[in-house]
Structure formats: C-alpha cells, structure tokens
Scaffold this motif. Structure first.
Motif, short mmCIF file in Angstrom:
data_model
loop_
_atom_site.label_atom_id
_atom_site.label_comp_id
_atom_site.label_asym_id
_atom_site.label_seq_id
_atom_site.Cartn_x
_atom_site.Cartn_y
_atom_site.Cartn_z
N SER A 1 39.87 64.06 28.30
CA SER A 1 40.76 63.38 27.37
C SER A 1 40.13 62.10 26.85
N VAL B 1 49.16 75.47 16.80
CA VAL B 1 47.69 75.37 16.82
C VAL B 1 47.11 75.72 15.45
N LYS C 1 47.36 72.37 13.48
CA LYS C 1 46.07 71.90 14.01
C LYS C 1 46.19 71.22 15.37
N PHE C 2 47.24 71.56 16.15
CA PHE C 2 47.29 71.07 17.52
C PHE C 2 46.11 71.68 18.29
N PRO C 3 45.43 70.92 19.17
CA PRO C 3 44.33 71.51 19.94
C PRO C 3 44.81 72.53 20.96
N VAL C 4 46.05 72.39 21.42
CA VAL C 4 46.66 73.34 22.35
C VAL C 4 48.15 73.35 22.07
#
Length: 278
Positions: free
Chosen positions: A144, A215, A219-222
């Motif tokens: 992170s 996602v 465009k969320f990474p997860v």
C-alpha cells in the motif's frame, strides 16, 4: 526525510507486522511487542516473510542485516526510551486504551501513533500524557502507498509535520485528516462496501459482477467485496457498527454481513468470505 532510528510496534498481527516491516525497510531498529509466545512467534514469521519478499524484489541488504534490527518480545518494557511507538492492536476502544496505557508506562516520552481505522484519536489521546497522532496504514502494508495521518485535538502541529516526513521516508504518500468518525478512507470505503453487500443481500447481482462493475467501470484496483475479504468481514463489521453509532443509520451493517461473521466467513483469513480461498 528520515524515520526515527528506533521504533516500537505494539501488536504483531497482519497490520503490525506490515508496519514493522515498513520501518525496517527505512533503516530503523524495530521492537515489536505481542501478548504471548505464540503471538510473538507468528509475528516474527510474518515479518521475516515480508523481509524475504522485499529482498526478492531487489531491496538492498541481506536477510541477516534486516533481521538483526528486529526484536520481537512479550515484554512491553522493551519500549523504554523509544521516541515512537505505533499501536496496532484490534479495533476495540477498550483494548486500545489498555494498550496506550501500557506504552505510556513503558515510555512516557514516546509519541504514540495509533493505527486505528475509525476510532476517535482524540478520545484515545485523553487517556495518556504522551503526544498522540493517528497513522492509519492500509492492508497489505508493504504494497500500500497510502498512510492517513489523523490529527487529534491535542496533536501539536509540529508532530503533524514530522509524521508527514516519516510517511514519505517509508516510501508512502501521506494524507492529513481531522479526527472525525471513519476519517476519510474508512468512511468512504466502508460506505461503498456496505452498499455492495446490500446489493448481494437483495440479489441485485453476484459478488463477482458487482466487483467487476467497480473495477472495470470505475477503475477501482480491487472490487469492494474482494477488498472486504482482504480486510476481514469482522474488522469491517466493527467499523460499521462504530460509524453507525456516530454517523447514523446509513452505516448500519447489513444482516448478511452479520450472518457471515457469525458463521466464521471472515474473508481470506478464514478461507471463505464473498469468495472462496484455498
């Protein structure tokens, strides 16, 4: 920008081990304290695995050199004289208050940084005479890039500036927020996750399709449900209950979430949550 030469971490679970690893990576000597011998052994293994991962990715140094700067013990007296101790115990106000008092007794001059993701840093600060600040790391800590710096009512401005420097020295990006329920990250993240759980509960779509929507569409990474599995449904339930008590019914945990926690379906750590894990 540098971190303190010596740093303590109270709690060697997933978050505490990751925080300890981050300070080791920045060159600090790190002392981790946990509750019993089994917890100490588990913490040492977690940190060793994170160190191995860093070295495999090309970090400088050797395993022996990194681990020579690590102490893992059950003796909170090992915090004596340390300038910074990070509290990383589970998200319970009573447990955190007891932890703060343990740190303050061992090191009255230490800055105490709490890794709480939602509880009041100002309320915690009232329980000790030490300077207190929030350093909310994110899971998994090594990967992170964000640390949320939470400013308590009593936090000196000079400490906020120092904390920005520490976070930057760890190779992460700081954001600064005032002490409000859920801060910025948990308040928004849990809000999205709770609505996603309600959608599963109501049969709107599958967990996978809801996650794909966020996602691929946003465009969320997860996805929010996969992330809930990573964080732990029990952890997010505790946060939701606290936010509900402070911010109102819009944060009330869905019954599906309560039922899953009661069944032990906590996410990755239990092998099953909204997804199954081998």
């Amino acid at each position: 920008m540098t971190v303190p030469q010596k740093v303590g971490v109270l709690g060697g679970g997933r978050m505490g081990a990751g925080i300890a690893h981050s300070f080791l990576a920045a060159g600090a000597e790190v002392t981790v304290v946990d509750i019993n011998d089994d917890a100490v052994a588990a913490a040492a293994e977690r940190i060793s695995n994170d160190v191995d991962g860093s070295l495999q990715r090309g970090a400088a140094g050797t395993r022996e050199e990194w681990l020579s700067r690590l102490t893992v013990t059950t003796d909170a007296g090992a915090f004596a004289g340390l300038p910074l101790v990070v509290e990383a115990v589970p998200e319970s106000m009573d447990l955190k208050v007891a932890s703060f008092r343990t740190i303050a007794e061992a090191s009255p001059e230490a800055v105490i940084a709490t890794n709480t993701s939602s509880l009041s840093v100002s309320d915690l600060a009232l329980t000790v005479d030490n300077d207190v600040i929030g350093l909310h790391f994110f899971n998994p800590v090594p990967a992170s890039k964000l640390v949320e710096i939470v400013v308590a009512d009593s936090t000196p401005e000079s400490l906020v500036d120092e904390a920005r420097g520490w976070v930057s020295a760890l190779g992460k990006t700081p954001i600064v927020v005032q002490d409000a329920p859920g801060f910025a990250s948990s308040r928004l993240g849990v809000c999205i996750a709770l609505e996603a759980i309600r959608m599963v509960e109501e049969g709107v779509a599958s967990a996978q399709d809801i996650d794909n929507a966020m996602v691929l569409g946003y465009k969320f990474p997860v996805g929010p449900l996969a992330l809930t599995d990573i964080v732990g449904l029990d952890v997010r339930l505790g946060i939701a209950e606290y936010l509900s008590s402070t911010l109102g019914e819009r944060f009330a945990p869905p019954q599906l979430m309560r039922d899953m926690v009661a069944r032990g379906e906590l996410g990755r750590k239990s092998g099953k949550g909204f997804y199954e894990y081998s």
